[in-house]
Design a protein around this motif. Structure first.
Motif, PDB file in Angstrom:
ATOM      1  N   UNK A  81       0.810  -1.211   0.000  1.00  0.00           N
ATOM      2  CA  UNK A  81       0.000   0.000   0.000  1.00  0.00           C
ATOM      3  C   UNK A  81       0.836   1.249   0.000  1.00  0.00           C
ATOM      4  N   UNK A  82       0.281   2.305  -0.586  1.00  0.00           N
ATOM      5  CA  UNK A  82       0.995   3.578  -0.543  1.00  0.00           C
ATOM      6  C   UNK A  82       0.060   4.696  -0.115  1.00  0.00           C
ATOM      7  N   UNK A  83       0.662   5.652   0.564  1.00  0.00           N
ATOM      8  CA  UNK A  83       0.007   6.877   0.984  1.00  0.00           C
ATOM      9  C   UNK A  83      -1.255   6.575   1.802  1.00  0.00           C
ATOM     10  N   UNK A  84      -2.203   7.520   1.827  1.00  0.00           N
ATOM     11  CA  UNK A  84      -3.398   7.324   2.651  1.00  0.00           C
ATOM     12  C   UNK A  84      -4.121   6.032   2.270  1.00  0.00           C
ATOM     13  N   UNK A  85      -3.964   5.605   1.021  1.00  0.00           N
ATOM     14  CA  UNK A  85      -4.661   4.391   0.559  1.00  0.00           C
ATOM     15  C   UNK A  85      -4.245   3.157   1.335  1.00  0.00           C
ATOM     16  N   UNK A  86      -3.085   3.193   1.985  1.00  0.00           N
ATOM     17  CA  UNK A  86      -2.687   1.953   2.656  1.00  0.00           C
ATOM     18  C   UNK A  86      -3.560   1.643   3.866  1.00  0.00           C
TER      19      UNK A  86
END
Lengths: 265, 296
Positions: free
Chosen positions: A106-111
């Motif tokens: 996952x990356x950024x807030x999406x994780x």
């Protein structure tokens, strides 16, 4: 009207909001989302339900301050304030099953989307490894580490590629930008490892009426709100998704300019 | 040649191998510790417990190109939960358990008896970074008056003369030392937001990982030449080669944290697999034979 119970900036520009929405909290399952509207003239935006507490009647969302609506939320809506609409839980819950070893990237807030998934996988007796990344810091490392091994990585695709050299999971989950999920899907494709992704196109009603969230998966038209929001990453037409996501870029820019009264970064 | 022996003995603790997680997020709960135990580590070091739960700023850990910067404190769970729930579960993992406690003499006097039923040894941290080594003597003495189990003192790398600090801990009765704690405070700035990367008052963080390895090695070297008690090396270890380097500098066991967060907890099992091969290649029969070989 839905009250904001608490909020905090998890790391630079990434916010956690806890909303009081008892019916949503009672029904939520991993993979599902809500659509919120701040006020009568507000835009409708989908946000993943990333944690929930049926006892407190609370649901948690995590997002990056990016466009007009998320900027307005962060700048004008504090604990005790109310937002007009919270609709959900929408979308299909993830089928957890017993895949065995699962790698979540996952990356950024999406994780944050990976958290309820990792928790459910772990509760289902699976081994979960989460590879997470933001450009500036990290969040929820403690929450993640209670249910999964969590690694703080740099470039998600590069980290996934490197990890897949060393071990082979039964399934990969990815939650990030379309470019990141596309890259991860290609890496898994080369190795014949199944991958599931969280799509987040533009959405309006969330019930399949408007068609704004249409994506092409395996050559067929699908509605992310009704058929998703998770799909087989190997089958997603990423180019079509990116075209759709950029359809209103100019209007989105203008909305931000109007909101701030000036051009912003 | 036989398979080289990687078992070690530190202050009376017999360990099947020299690896342990450093006190921190890898062992912040029983579930997390269970994943570490499954990699085959020789001992478990629990996250530091203090007299009250920590209130940690956000964000508290960031990846940098050369390691991690963190402003994590001690455990965010209250000590009562550790004594009633967590430590019994840690004990049940069946590995030697080192309980990490902080930070003042009175506090460790209060905490040690509660952790005693579960601990095989104690590791004590101090917030102290001044120039007078006496507080290390005092905390070691307070601990040894409270328990007969081995007590390790964790050393900070910031002091002007780390040998004096090591000696003070030894004179206070410490059974071993742990060198080094993370290095700092440091600062990293999010240039797009014009703010420090980490939360907290000034956004300070403490550096760990590959960047601090040479400093940690030097500290282990200096300290182990000064005192009779064993030294556990920690700071930037990520491979079997690193473990051998620390042993050669004078370590009798090692702790790892950053590498497990940056590259995965598999780093423990990978090192355990590689270490005997490396020792064979170096013509070494037992890891213990390497302790301090560069002291000359």
């Amino acid at each position: 009207m839905y009250k904001i119970v608490s909020r905090r900036e998890l790391c630079g520009g990434i916010w956690e909001y806890v909303l009081r929405a008892p019916l949503v909290a009672r029904a939520a399952k991993p993979g599902q989302f809500i659509i919120i509207r701040l006020h009568e003239r507000g835009e409708r935006i989908p946000l993943g339900i990333v944690d929930w507490d049926p006892g407190q009647g609370a649901v948690t969302v995590v997002f990056r301050e990016r466009g007009k609506t998320t900027s307005q939320l962060v700048r004008e809506y504090c604990p005790g304030d109310v937002i007009l609409d919270v609709v959900g839980p929408l979308g299909n819950p993830v089928e957890i099953g017993r895949p065995g070893r699962v790698m979540c990237v996952g990356e950024d807030a999406w994780y944050a989307n990976l958290y309820p998934l990792a928790r459910a996988l772990w509760e289902g007796g699976n081994e979960v490894i989460c590879l997470v990344s933001t450009p500036n810091g990290s969040f929820w490392m403690d929450k993640f580490s209670a249910v999964a091994e969590v690694n703080l990585i740099g470039n998600p695709a590069a980290a996934l590629r490197e990890r897949l050299e060393r071990e082979r999971p039964a399934l990969v989950w990815a939650s990030g930008s379309p470019a990141m999920m596309r890259a991860c899907s290609e890496i898994c494709g080369e190795r014949n490892i199944p991958i599931r992704v969280f799509l987040h196109p533009i959405m309006l009603d969330g019930t399949g009426i408007c068609g704004s969230c249409r994506v092409e998966v395996g050559g067929e038209g699908k509605f992310v709100c009704l058929d998703g929001p998770t799909f087989d990453g190997a089958k997603v037409n990423w180019e079509a998704l990116e075209v759709r996501l950029s359809a209103y870029r100019e209007e989105e820019r203008l909305a931000l300019v109007r909101y701030f009264g000036k051009e912003t970064g | 040649m036989r398979v080289p022996d990687i078992s070690v003995e530190v202050a009376g603790l017999a360990l099947a191998n020299p690896l342990m997680p450093a006190a921190g997020p890898l062992t912040s709960s029983p579930k997390a510790a269970e994943r570490i135990a499954a990699t085959g580590v020789g001992a478990i070091v629990a996250k530091t417990i203090s007299v009250a739960a920590a209130e940690v700023p956000h964000p508290n850990i960031a990846r940098l190109p050369y390691g991690l910067l963190n402003c994590e404190l001690w455990s965010e769970d209250p000590p009562e939960r550790w004594f009633s729930e967590y430590l019994p579960a840690f004990k049940a993992l069946g590995r030697p358990l080192i309980v990490s406690l902080g930070y003042k003499p009175d506090e460790v006097r209060e905490l040690i008896p509660k952790a005693e039923p579960f601990a095989d040894a104690f590791e004590l941290s101090t917030h102290y970074v001044g120039t007078d080594p006496r507080p290390l003597y005092e905390i070691a003495k307070a601990a040894k008056e409270t328990t007969e189990k081995p007590v390790f003192i964790k050393l900070s790398p910031h002091v002007p003369n780390i040998e004096e600090f090591a000696r003070a801990a030894e004179e206070g009765g410490a059974d071993g030392l742990v060198a080094i704690n993370s290095l700092g405070p440091g600062l990293a700035i999010d240039i797009r937001r014009r703010k420090p990367l980490l939360g907290g008052e000034h956004g300070y963080g403490w550096l760990s990982g590959p960047a601090i390895k040479p400093i940690a090695l030097r500290a282990v070297y200096d300290v182990s030449r000064t005192v009779e008690i064993p030294v556990i090396g920690v700071g930037g270890i990520a491979s079997a080669e690193d473990v051998v380097e620390f042993f050669m500098a004078g370590a009798s066991a090692v702790q790892i944290l950053s590498a497990a967060i940056l590259e995965g907890v598999k780093v423990f099992s990978e090192i355990l697999k590689e270490l005997p091969n490396l020792l064979s290649e170096l013509g070494v029969e037992s890891l213990r034979d390497l302790v301090g070989v560069v002291h000359g």
